[in-house]
Design a protein around this motif. Structure first.
Motif, PDB file in Angstrom:
ATOM      1  N   GLY A 159       1.772 -12.169   9.808  1.00  0.00           N
ATOM      2  CA  GLY A 159       0.532 -11.752  10.457  1.00  0.00           C
ATOM      3  C   GLY A 159      -0.053 -10.471   9.896  1.00  0.00           C
ATOM      4  N   GLY A 160       0.539  -9.954   8.821  1.00  0.00           N
ATOM      5  CA  GLY A 160       0.005  -8.746   8.196  1.00  0.00           C
ATOM      6  C   GLY A 160      -1.319  -9.021   7.505  1.00  0.00           C
ATOM      7  N   ASP A 161      -2.109  -7.995   7.348  1.00  0.00           N
ATOM      8  CA  ASP A 161      -3.385  -8.109   6.653  1.00  0.00           C
ATOM      9  C   ASP A 161      -3.515  -6.952   5.668  1.00  0.00           C
ATOM     10  OD1 ASP A 161      -4.177  -5.826   8.152  1.00  0.00           O
ATOM     11  OD2 ASP A 161      -5.032  -7.086   9.724  1.00  0.00           O
ATOM     12  N   SER A 162      -4.625  -6.919   4.954  1.00  0.00           N
ATOM     13  CA  SER A 162      -4.777  -5.903   3.907  1.00  0.00           C
ATOM     14  C   SER A 162      -4.794  -4.485   4.472  1.00  0.00           C
ATOM     15  CB  SER A 162      -6.024  -6.171   3.061  1.00  0.00           C
ATOM     16  OG  SER A 162      -7.178  -6.185   3.870  1.00  0.00           O
ATOM     17  N   LEU A 163      -5.387  -4.274   5.634  1.00  0.00           N
ATOM     18  CA  LEU A 163      -5.399  -2.933   6.217  1.00  0.00           C
ATOM     19  C   LEU A 163      -3.980  -2.483   6.567  1.00  0.00           C
ATOM     20  CD1 LEU A 163      -6.768  -0.411   7.264  1.00  0.00           C
ATOM     21  CD2 LEU A 163      -7.192  -1.612   9.404  1.00  0.00           C
ATOM     22  N   LYS A 164      -3.220  -3.363   7.199  1.00  0.00           N
ATOM     23  CA  LYS A 164      -1.830  -3.016   7.523  1.00  0.00           C
ATOM     24  C   LYS A 164      -1.017  -2.780   6.252  1.00  0.00           C
ATOM     25  CE  LYS A 164      -1.387  -5.248  11.997  1.00  0.00           C
ATOM     26  NZ  LYS A 164      -0.718  -6.302  12.774  1.00  0.00           N
ATOM     27  N   ALA A 165      -1.318  -3.549   5.193  1.00  0.00           N
ATOM     28  CA  ALA A 165      -0.604  -3.368   3.930  1.00  0.00           C
ATOM     29  C   ALA A 165      -0.892  -1.991   3.336  1.00  0.00           C
ATOM     30  CB  ALA A 165      -0.985  -4.468   2.940  1.00  0.00           C
ATOM     31  N   VAL A 166      -2.134  -1.544   3.427  1.00  0.00           N
ATOM     32  CA  VAL A 166      -2.490  -0.206   2.937  1.00  0.00           C
ATOM     33  C   VAL A 166      -1.744   0.857   3.731  1.00  0.00           C
ATOM     34  CG1 VAL A 166      -4.375   1.474   2.773  1.00  0.00           C
ATOM     35  CG2 VAL A 166      -4.742  -0.887   2.022  1.00  0.00           C
ATOM     36  N   LEU A 167      -1.715   0.706   5.038  1.00  0.00           N
ATOM     37  CA  LEU A 167      -1.036   1.685   5.895  1.00  0.00           C
ATOM     38  C   LEU A 167       0.477   1.683   5.654  1.00  0.00           C
ATOM     39  CD1 LEU A 167      -3.049   1.083   9.175  1.00  0.00           C
ATOM     40  CD2 LEU A 167      -3.288   2.993   7.575  1.00  0.00           C
ATOM     41  N   LEU A 168       1.053   0.487   5.472  1.00  0.00           N
ATOM     42  CA  LEU A 168       2.478   0.393   5.184  1.00  0.00           C
ATOM     43  C   LEU A 168       2.789   1.014   3.832  1.00  0.00           C
ATOM     44  CD1 LEU A 168       5.342  -0.648   5.801  1.00  0.00           C
ATOM     45  CD2 LEU A 168       4.644  -2.839   4.848  1.00  0.00           C
ATOM     46  N   ALA A 169       1.968   0.746   2.839  1.00  0.00           N
ATOM     47  CA  ALA A 169       2.167   1.339   1.508  1.00  0.00           C
ATOM     48  C   ALA A 169       2.109   2.859   1.585  1.00  0.00           C
ATOM     49  CB  ALA A 169       1.124   0.805   0.531  1.00  0.00           C
ATOM     50  N   ASP A 170       1.196   3.384   2.391  1.00  0.00           N
ATOM     51  CA  ASP A 170       1.090   4.832   2.561  1.00  0.00           C
ATOM     52  C   ASP A 170       2.357   5.398   3.200  1.00  0.00           C
ATOM     53  OD1 ASP A 170      -0.511   7.296   2.422  1.00  0.00           O
ATOM     54  OD2 ASP A 170      -0.465   7.169   4.622  1.00  0.00           O
ATOM     55  N   ARG A 171       2.877   4.722   4.203  1.00  0.00           N
ATOM     56  CA  ARG A 171       4.110   5.179   4.857  1.00  0.00           C
ATOM     57  C   ARG A 171       5.278   5.129   3.887  1.00  0.00           C
ATOM     58  NH1 ARG A 171       6.295   4.099  10.274  1.00  0.00           N
ATOM     59  NH2 ARG A 171       4.169   4.371  11.002  1.00  0.00           N
ATOM     60  N   LEU A 172       5.361   4.059   3.100  1.00  0.00           N
ATOM     61  CA  LEU A 172       6.445   3.949   2.119  1.00  0.00           C
ATOM     62  C   LEU A 172       6.322   5.012   1.036  1.00  0.00           C
ATOM     63  CD1 LEU A 172       6.651   0.074   1.773  1.00  0.00           C
ATOM     64  CD2 LEU A 172       8.296   1.585   2.913  1.00  0.00           C
ATOM     65  N   ALA A 173       5.099   5.338   0.651  1.00  0.00           N
ATOM     66  CA  ALA A 173       4.882   6.398  -0.341  1.00  0.00           C
ATOM     67  C   ALA A 173       5.395   7.732   0.194  1.00  0.00           C
ATOM     68  CB  ALA A 173       3.406   6.487  -0.703  1.00  0.00           C
ATOM     69  N   ALA A 174       5.144   7.991   1.462  1.00  0.00           N
ATOM     70  CA  ALA A 174       5.632   9.225   2.075  1.00  0.00           C
ATOM     71  C   ALA A 174       7.167   9.235   2.114  1.00  0.00           C
ATOM     72  CB  ALA A 174       5.067   9.380   3.478  1.00  0.00           C
ATOM     73  N   LEU A 175       7.761   8.078   2.350  1.00  0.00           N
ATOM     74  CA  LEU A 175       9.208   7.957   2.421  1.00  0.00           C
ATOM     75  C   LEU A 175       9.861   8.136   1.047  1.00  0.00           C
ATOM     76  CD1 LEU A 175      11.779   7.069   4.105  1.00  0.00           C
ATOM     77  CD2 LEU A 175      11.257   4.768   3.329  1.00  0.00           C
ATOM     78  N   THR A 176       9.267   7.548   0.022  1.00  0.00           N
ATOM     79  CA  THR A 176       9.882   7.545  -1.306  1.00  0.00           C
ATOM     80  C   THR A 176       9.396   8.660  -2.208  1.00  0.00           C
ATOM     81  OG1 THR A 176       8.207   6.057  -2.227  1.00  0.00           O
ATOM     82  CG2 THR A 176      10.170   5.039  -1.244  1.00  0.00           C
ATOM     83  N   GLY A 177       8.260   9.257  -1.884  1.00  0.00           N
ATOM     84  CA  GLY A 177       7.702  10.302  -2.727  1.00  0.00           C
ATOM     85  C   GLY A 177       7.013   9.780  -3.969  1.00  0.00           C
ATOM     86  N   ARG A 178       6.699   8.502  -3.977  1.00  0.00           N
ATOM     87  CA  ARG A 178       5.969   7.949  -5.115  1.00  0.00           C
ATOM     88  C   ARG A 178       4.870   7.010  -4.616  1.00  0.00           C
ATOM     89  NH1 ARG A 178       9.131   3.128  -7.998  1.00  0.00           N
ATOM     90  NH2 ARG A 178       8.473   1.717  -6.425  1.00  0.00           N
TER      91      ARG A 178
END
Length: 69
Positions: free
Chosen positions: A25-44
């Motif tokens: 049920g994910g969509d492109s907006l949620k994917a952008v937000l998830l990618a941002d959270r993962l970037a904060a977690l991984t530092g990349r």
């Protein structure tokens, strides 16, 4: 927090870790937000398309390397 926890945070507690982001049920907006959270977690930088293209949460975590574990 690991990728699987974040996956469920965005898709709901009942999200299937063995199904794709879109199938859950994910969509492109949620994917952008998830990618941002993962970037904060991984530092990349993480592309939202990496989230959309991953076949499941484990594959996404593997693509991010040890920093996401």
């Amino acid at each position: 927090m690991d990728v699987q926890e974040i996956w469920k945070d965005f898709l709901g507690a009942d999200a299937d870790l063995h199904a794709s982001f879109i199938a859950n049920g994910g969509d492109s907006l949620k994917a952008v937000l998830l990618a941002d959270r993962l970037a904060a977690l991984t530092g990349r930088e993480i592309e939202y398309l990496d989230v959309l293209d991953a076949p499941d949460a484990a594959a996404l975590a593997r693509s991010l390397g040890p920093a996401a574990s």
